[in-house]
Design an enzyme around this catalytic site. Sequence first.
Site, mmCIF file in Angstrom:
data_model
loop_
_atom_site.group_PDB
_atom_site.id
_atom_site.type_symbol
_atom_site.label_atom_id
_atom_site.label_comp_id
_atom_site.label_asym_id
_atom_site.label_seq_id
_atom_site.Cartn_x
_atom_site.Cartn_y
_atom_site.Cartn_z
ATOM 1 N N SER A 152 0.876 -1.183 0.000
ATOM 2 C CA SER A 152 0.000 0.000 0.000
ATOM 3 C C SER A 152 0.907 1.224 0.000
ATOM 4 O O SER A 152 2.037 1.167 0.498
ATOM 5 C CB SER A 152 -0.864 0.003 1.269
ATOM 6 O OG SER A 152 -1.395 1.297 1.499
ATOM 7 N N TYR A 165 -2.579 -0.420 10.107
ATOM 8 C CA TYR A 165 -2.541 -0.905 8.720
ATOM 9 C C TYR A 165 -1.221 -0.499 8.051
ATOM 10 O O TYR A 165 -0.562 -1.311 7.399
ATOM 11 C CB TYR A 165 -3.739 -0.319 7.981
ATOM 12 C CG TYR A 165 -3.835 -0.630 6.513
ATOM 13 C CD1 TYR A 165 -4.234 -1.886 6.082
ATOM 14 C CD2 TYR A 165 -3.567 0.341 5.548
ATOM 15 C CE1 TYR A 165 -4.342 -2.166 4.724
ATOM 16 C CE2 TYR A 165 -3.669 0.070 4.203
ATOM 17 C CZ TYR A 165 -4.064 -1.186 3.794
ATOM 18 O OH TYR A 165 -4.171 -1.461 2.447
HETATM 19 N N1 LIG Z 1 -8.468 -0.670 -2.148
HETATM 20 C C1 LIG Z 1 -7.368 0.046 -1.994
HETATM 21 O O1 LIG Z 1 -7.339 1.279 -2.219
HETATM 22 C C2 LIG Z 1 -6.111 -0.616 -1.557
HETATM 23 C C3 LIG Z 1 -4.951 0.145 -1.554
HETATM 24 C C4 LIG Z 1 -3.760 -0.433 -1.164
HETATM 25 C C5 LIG Z 1 -3.739 -1.753 -0.804
HETATM 26 N N2 LIG Z 1 -4.897 -2.488 -0.802
HETATM 27 C C6 LIG Z 1 -4.799 -3.901 -0.423
HETATM 28 O O2 LIG Z 1 -5.341 -4.684 -1.458
HETATM 29 C C7 LIG Z 1 -5.772 -5.936 -0.918
HETATM 30 C C8 LIG Z 1 -7.199 -6.214 -1.376
HETATM 31 O O3 LIG Z 1 -8.070 -5.313 -0.719
HETATM 32 P P1 LIG Z 1 -9.362 -4.672 -1.388
HETATM 33 O O4 LIG Z 1 -9.224 -3.221 -1.327
HETATM 34 O O5 LIG Z 1 -9.674 -5.336 -2.675
HETATM 35 O O6 LIG Z 1 -10.456 -5.035 -0.285
HETATM 36 P P2 LIG Z 1 -11.640 -6.098 -0.224
HETATM 37 O O7 LIG Z 1 -12.493 -6.022 -1.417
HETATM 38 O O8 LIG Z 1 -12.247 -5.877 1.111
HETATM 39 O O9 LIG Z 1 -10.862 -7.485 -0.238
HETATM 40 C C9 LIG Z 1 -10.201 -7.971 0.878
HETATM 41 C C10 LIG Z 1 -10.056 -9.453 0.704
HETATM 42 O O10 LIG Z 1 -9.354 -9.989 1.829
HETATM 43 C C11 LIG Z 1 -9.896 -11.260 2.047
HETATM 44 N N3 LIG Z 1 -9.661 -11.712 3.398
HETATM 45 C C12 LIG Z 1 -9.748 -10.998 4.527
HETATM 46 N N4 LIG Z 1 -9.484 -11.782 5.573
HETATM 47 C C13 LIG Z 1 -9.208 -13.009 5.088
HETATM 48 C C14 LIG Z 1 -8.874 -14.242 5.662
HETATM 49 N N5 LIG Z 1 -8.743 -14.396 6.990
HETATM 50 N N6 LIG Z 1 -8.683 -15.305 4.862
HETATM 51 C C15 LIG Z 1 -8.815 -15.182 3.523
HETATM 52 N N7 LIG Z 1 -9.123 -14.038 2.913
HETATM 53 C C16 LIG Z 1 -9.334 -12.973 3.702
HETATM 54 C C17 LIG Z 1 -11.379 -11.109 1.797
HETATM 55 O O11 LIG Z 1 -11.891 -12.365 1.430
HETATM 56 P P3 LIG Z 1 -13.045 -13.176 2.224
HETATM 57 O O12 LIG Z 1 -13.956 -12.184 2.851
HETATM 58 O O13 LIG Z 1 -13.636 -14.034 1.165
HETATM 59 O O14 LIG Z 1 -12.302 -14.010 3.217
HETATM 60 C C18 LIG Z 1 -11.377 -10.182 0.604
HETATM 61 O O15 LIG Z 1 -11.361 -10.946 -0.577
HETATM 62 C C19 LIG Z 1 -5.613 -5.805 0.605
HETATM 63 O O16 LIG Z 1 -4.371 -6.340 0.989
HETATM 64 C C20 LIG Z 1 -5.587 -4.292 0.818
HETATM 65 O O17 LIG Z 1 -4.928 -3.931 1.977
HETATM 66 C C21 LIG Z 1 -6.075 -1.945 -1.167
#
Ligand SMILES: NC(=O)c1ccc[n+]([C@@H]2O[C@H](COP(=O)([O-])OP(=O)(O)OC[C@H]3O[C@@H](n4cnc5c(N)ncnc54)[C@H](OP(=O)(O)O)[C@@H]3O)[C@@H](O)[C@H]2O)c1
Length: 268
Positions: A152, A165
């Site tokens: 991130s 985070y």
């Molecule tokens: N969106 C942004 O702006 C942004 C920016 C920088 C980094 N990121 C990173 O990108 C990644 C994806 O996030 P996102 O933004 O796409 O959010 P999201 O749609 O909320 O996705 C998060 C994912 O994490 C999975 N997850 C959470 N706990 C888990 C567990 N115990 N076991 C297995 N899977 C788990 C969830 O799957 P289930 O609910 O199916 O378990 C979900 O698929 C994360 O690492 C986040 O920190 C996002």
Amino acid sequence: MKLFDLSGDVAVVIGGTGVLGGALAQGLADAGARIAVVGRNAERGQARVQAIAASGGHAEFFGADAESRSSLAAAHRQIAAALGAPTILLNAAGGNDPKVTVTADHPFEAIGADDWRANFDLNLVGGVLLPCQEFGPAMCERGRGSIINIASVSAHLPLSRVVAYSSAKAAVLSLTKFLAREWAPRGVRVNTITPGFFPAEQNRKLLFNEDGSPTSRTEAIWGHTPMKRFGAAEELTGAAVFLASSQASGFVTGTDIVVDGGFLAQTI
Ligand SMILES: NC(=O)c1ccc[n+]([C@@H]2O[C@H](COP(=O)([O-])OP(=O)(O)OC[C@H]3O[C@@H](n4cnc5c(N)ncnc54)[C@H](OP(=O)(O)O)[C@@H]3O)[C@@H](O)[C@H]2O)c1
């Protein structure tokens, strides 16, 4: 030689049930990889599998909790039997938790140690450590693999409010470099992608008010982003396919690709 052809690859996408992981699973499938969509939410996992199938790719859903090594081990066995030995691991499980977000009513000094640990358990332990421990050694034994961890911009410069985070994501960068060094001699590359700001489930409350209007934080983000917008999840795909492909990035390990519309380049 086709630089971006992943046919013959099996990609495990943990968090493939989410917004960014789902788009990345689709992108790797479009490049020819067979996809194991891994997460806890079967409904969203099956929806992603169907979307990939509808676009001519092949994916299957495997339910697993990334914070449990035994759950990952069971998924690993099922994936190997159904799709073949994984050659790509994309770790996209993670997110911020409102319980550790700093607000006027919940200052830094009020963050509970257990809540802090839970955030590290998700973003560092389940997000990277356990999946790498489970899938990495088998890749090393076969002498081939690409691991992509999602960091991130807050790993580079801690953003306001999301201190737990940011700290966990900074550790993701460090662990990635450690593993890159350890596993390079055994044929496994380990890199990160640093996304800027992409609307998803885990950050919805920080970015949008209940009526859908942008929060003051969103206005601050756009003000600090030279491209003046959020990213679209699909805009991460090129970086992932590049890092996944041994033809395209065979000499690339321990590095980080920033996809942020210029956020980290912005000063005054
Ligand atoms: N969106 C942004 O702006 C942004 C920016 C920088 C980094 N990121 C990173 O990108 C990644 C994806 O996030 P996102 O933004 O796409 O959010 P999201 O749609 O909320 O996705 C998060 C994912 O994490 C999975 N997850 C959470 N706990 C888990 C567990 N115990 N076991 C297995 N899977 C788990 C969830 O799957 P289930 O609910 O199916 O378990 C979900 O698929 C994360 O690492 C986040 O920190 C996002």
